[in-house]
Design an enzyme around this catalytic site. Sequence first.
Site, short mmCIF file in Angstrom:
data_model
loop_
_atom_site.label_atom_id
_atom_site.label_comp_id
_atom_site.label_asym_id
_atom_site.label_seq_id
_atom_site.Cartn_x
_atom_site.Cartn_y
_atom_site.Cartn_z
CG ASP A 54 12.57 9.98 5.04
OD1 ASP A 54 12.31 8.98 5.74
OD2 ASP A 54 12.31 11.14 5.39
CD GLN B 189 -11.92 3.32 0.03
OE1 GLN B 189 -12.08 3.34 1.24
NE2 GLN B 189 -11.75 4.41 -0.70
CD GLU C 242 2.76 -31.65 27.22
OE1 GLU C 242 2.17 -31.82 26.13
OE2 GLU C 242 3.67 -30.80 27.37
CG ASN D 298 -5.89 7.59 6.23
OD1 ASN D 298 -6.26 6.44 6.45
ND2 ASN D 298 -6.48 8.37 5.33
CE1 TYR E 279 -3.99 2.09 0.33
CE2 TYR E 279 -2.58 3.41 1.75
CZ TYR E 279 -3.73 3.27 1.00
OH TYR E 279 -4.62 4.31 0.91
CB THR F 111 6.50 10.23 10.59
OG1 THR F 111 7.91 9.92 10.55
CG2 THR F 111 6.32 11.73 10.51
CG HIS G 186 0.26 -36.06 21.46
ND1 HIS G 186 -1.07 -35.81 21.52
CD2 HIS G 186 0.84 -34.92 20.99
CE1 HIS G 186 -1.31 -34.58 21.10
NE2 HIS G 186 -0.16 -34.01 20.76
CD GLU H 147 8.68 6.44 11.65
OE1 GLU H 147 8.37 6.00 10.53
OE2 GLU H 147 8.21 7.52 12.09
CG HIS H 148 12.75 8.35 11.51
ND1 HIS H 148 11.42 8.72 11.48
CD2 HIS H 148 12.98 7.67 10.35
CE1 HIS H 148 10.87 8.30 10.36
NE2 HIS H 148 11.79 7.65 9.66
#
Length: 448
Positions: free
Chosen positions: A374, A193, A428, A226, A129, A249, A433, A340-341
């Site tokens: 960037d 969407q 167990e 967003n 995206y 950011t 098993h 983040e940075h």
Amino acid sequence: MLARTDLRGSTPTLAELRRALPRGGTDVNAVLDTVAPVVHSVAERGADAALEYGEKFDGVKPASVRVPAQVIADALAGLDPAVADALRESITRARAVHADQRRETSRTQVVDGGVVSEKWIPVRRVGLYVPGGNAVYPSSVIMNVVPAQEAGVGSLVVASPPQKDFGGWPHPTILAACALLGVDEVWACGGAQGIALLTYGGVDTAAADTAGGVLDPVDLITGPGNIYVTAAKRLCRGVVGIDSEAGPTEIAILADSTAVPELVAADLISQAEHDVLAASVLVTDSIELADAVDAALVDQVAQTKHRDRVATALAGAQSGIVLVDDLEAGLAVVDAYAAEHLEIQTADAAAVADRVHNAGAIFVGNYAPVSLGDYCAGSNHVLPTSGSARFASGLSVQTFLKGVHVIDYDEAALRDVAAKVVTLAQAEDLPAHGDAITRRFAGEVTSR
């Protein structure tokens, strides 16, 4: 210009630090009820619903979801040669870095006849995206596509919002970046969407140049957006994988008296330029630097193009200056903040950077600003936000790979450990098993 948090003379606990530091963010929960009907409608009605919502929210409806090949080719042909050259350089550097992230199959011989290997399999199909909004982000095309390609992903689609000014197709620079990367499947669909359509797929509304109109769903979605995009990713998670729930950011700068105030100010502004919710934080033990940075901000904000957006971001609760007693305290602050940075503008910046535990990416010294990362450092700029760098990593080749164990034991190797497997199964209370072991040896195996 920046609000101040004065931690000098105190030794706050980690919990107190997290509460005291500037922090913005968005409340994704607040829009889930708005986004959920969009996701459900697209899941039921596919492309028709996605395009209807796009027209409702953005006032534009493309002729089809899939962008025709000729439109993509024309976008590259019409691209400013200087921009094309810069994008090619960014691609070359990103490929160099991400190619070195590839993982090889490991093979461990646990015992004679018993081998466990781990192989790395690319995700089959991914949706990448690329947002619209305040700016055009061809760099985000590169940052998403390159690691997916280097991981060996066989099928990928880029989705980006349609634009009124460009015939209902995504921005031409986005399309040109796709062309440079060899991406031939681009969807003119954005917002919640768009995320839903990537998740559930459908049939395109126009078959011309769209591979018969089929819009195959993806297995993984990456890329920022967003709050509505983030909410849609949250709602679709589980049906598809997602990289993260990215927030606005943020930049933090750890600086001492050796830092250049004008450079610190410029870097704080560079991230504030993204969004009114962007966070710009300076951590320093120098009151003189703090004062000088404030003065430089006043001057530089007045000169920058997006001054209103920048000023709003810098004045927000998410931005500020944090005053500390010394560098040691500063390191504790930036680790608690987990930016983040994170820029390190101190004496011996490389040594200081080496001591940082929590950051999405670390930029060392005066000549490695966030802007470099960037675009053209070769690193990836899709990074964890909102403190998630404490436990998460940025986008990489690993994002698009699945580690799969392959277990290969022969009869002797299984017989040797069979009794212990049966014992653990009984401990167990999972006797079936154990039966799955003993039936292979016709009663030879008993627990002990």
